[in-house]
Design a protein around this motif. Structure first.
Motif, mmCIF file in Angstrom:
data_model
loop_
_atom_site.group_PDB
_atom_site.id
_atom_site.type_symbol
_atom_site.label_atom_id
_atom_site.label_comp_id
_atom_site.label_asym_id
_atom_site.label_seq_id
_atom_site.Cartn_x
_atom_site.Cartn_y
_atom_site.Cartn_z
ATOM 1 N N MET A 1 0.844 -1.190 0.119
ATOM 2 C CA MET A 1 -0.048 0.045 -0.028
ATOM 3 C C MET A 1 0.719 1.083 -0.061
ATOM 4 O O MET A 1 1.784 1.202 0.483
ATOM 5 C CB MET A 1 -0.918 -0.126 1.196
ATOM 6 N N ASP A 2 0.496 2.318 -0.617
ATOM 7 C CA ASP A 2 1.123 3.439 -0.787
ATOM 8 C C ASP A 2 1.360 3.823 0.740
ATOM 9 O O ASP A 2 0.556 4.117 1.588
ATOM 10 C CB ASP A 2 0.404 4.595 -1.449
ATOM 11 N N THR A 3 2.606 4.668 1.028
ATOM 12 C CA THR A 3 2.710 5.100 2.294
ATOM 13 C C THR A 3 1.760 6.048 2.859
ATOM 14 O O THR A 3 1.455 5.972 4.142
ATOM 15 C CB THR A 3 4.152 5.570 2.732
ATOM 16 N N ASN B 1 7.165 2.792 13.115
ATOM 17 C CA ASN B 1 7.575 1.906 11.873
ATOM 18 C C ASN B 1 6.714 0.520 11.888
ATOM 19 O O ASN B 1 6.359 0.217 10.928
ATOM 20 C CB ASN B 1 8.972 1.997 11.836
ATOM 21 N N ASN C 1 0.223 -2.056 6.627
ATOM 22 C CA ASN C 1 0.439 -2.332 5.189
ATOM 23 C C ASN C 1 0.117 -3.727 4.790
ATOM 24 O O ASN C 1 -0.083 -4.019 3.814
ATOM 25 C CB ASN C 1 1.744 -2.034 4.812
ATOM 26 N N THR D 1 4.476 0.875 1.484
ATOM 27 C CA THR D 1 5.015 1.216 2.876
ATOM 28 C C THR D 1 6.391 0.532 3.367
ATOM 29 O O THR D 1 7.336 1.124 3.959
ATOM 30 C CB THR D 1 4.037 1.039 3.903
ATOM 31 N N TYR D 2 6.533 -0.646 3.113
ATOM 32 C CA TYR D 2 7.602 -1.319 3.830
ATOM 33 C C TYR D 2 8.871 -0.831 2.869
ATOM 34 O O TYR D 2 10.079 -0.681 3.473
ATOM 35 C CB TYR D 2 7.407 -3.019 3.371
ATOM 36 N N CYS E 1 9.362 2.187 1.573
ATOM 37 C CA CYS E 1 9.611 3.391 2.167
ATOM 38 C C CYS E 1 10.240 3.387 3.538
ATOM 39 O O CYS E 1 11.270 4.135 3.833
ATOM 40 C CB CYS E 1 8.398 4.161 2.258
ATOM 41 N N ILE E 2 9.851 2.392 4.544
ATOM 42 C CA ILE E 2 10.704 2.199 5.648
ATOM 43 C C ILE E 2 11.991 1.873 5.487
ATOM 44 O O ILE E 2 12.954 2.298 5.747
ATOM 45 C CB ILE E 2 9.894 1.238 6.504
#
Lengths: 167, 167
Positions: A1-3, A97, A104, B3-4, B6-7
């Motif tokens: 999923m987009d952040t 985090n 996600n 998301t991952y 991005c993290i």
């Protein structure tokens, strides 16, 4: 999923589906915590994973504000080192985090803070000198698309324009 | 960005491209902060946005560990309320949301903590009773795919298996 979608749709979750979380997903969530930034890169944290159902029940009984831990698929006890003066701040960054990484994957969590800390240390064999920052129960969210249960302050209240004028 | 991802790819960023950040992107980053979870949903935070180049320079001069704030496209001064005992923890959760939301847009930041707080309050007209948790400079990252400059502890060090045995 987009952040941004993940951040926008994330909900604090206290009800979990009775569905196991795969070890590889648990590992990913812990990895998200491990990769969090920290003051001077000191990483003053340990993450204690609890998957055993009996231990989850015991944990729930030791957390007055987190009885629902008993029904989680797993929990992470976030342990920080009080000899580091930023331990709570950095621990919180790692928690966020993990919370986002979990969401996600369709998995929710909730920061449980009301904890019988000494008893939790005993249960999980955590050294007395360390601090139990929070216990995070994790499980697939019953309702991913649910409305926000709690109201957020409006932007105008949070981002001061008139009150704190930029000079 | 997922998301991952991005993290995983997020890096603390102290060098910024000389490129303006659109107001709508700034708004999205602040929104990410606004939507962060907090103890008892008290949201003990304010986000003071600084876009004026002169003010950014002054801010940089008031942050011994953050001179590079002067070169940021904008900064957010994260102000928390010390009458709330979880203000630093909750502020940190909002910061992590903003940092990830920014990275998702190709924008980096860095938690600046060494701050001449009283002078920053004066500069930004922040009430004395509030706490300047951090100043976050933001700007497009010079190198999004760069290697990690600092070493992270290995999983085995962070996730105790033998040392903190689960009972």
């Amino acid at each position: 999923m987009d952040t941004y979608e993940c951040i926008r749709t994330r909900r604090t979750t206290r009800n979990y589906l009775k569905k196991d979380v795969l070890d590889e997903v648990i590992k990913k969530i812990l990895e998200a915590g491990r990769l969090a930034p920290s003051a001077m890169n000191l990483q003053p944290w340990n993450f204690v994973v609890v998957k055993n159902k009996e231990t989850l029940k015991k944990l729930g009984s030791l957390c007055p504000s987190g009885r629902f831990i008993a029904d989680a698929s797993f929990a992470v006890c976030v342990v920080t080192d009080p000899s580091n003066k930023w331990h709570e701040i950095d621990g919180a960054r790692a928690v966020q985090n993990m919370a986002l990484c979990a969401w996600n994957e369709g998995i929710g969590t909730c920061w449980v803070g009301n904890i019988e800390r000494e008893k939790v240390k005993e249960l999980l064999n955590i050294p007395k000198k360390l601090h139990v920052l929070t216990v995070l129960p994790f499980g697939y969210a019953v309702d991913m698309g649910g409305p926000r249960r709690k109201v957020k302050k409006r932007s105008e209240e949070v981002i001061p324009r008139k009150r704190f004028r930029e000079k």
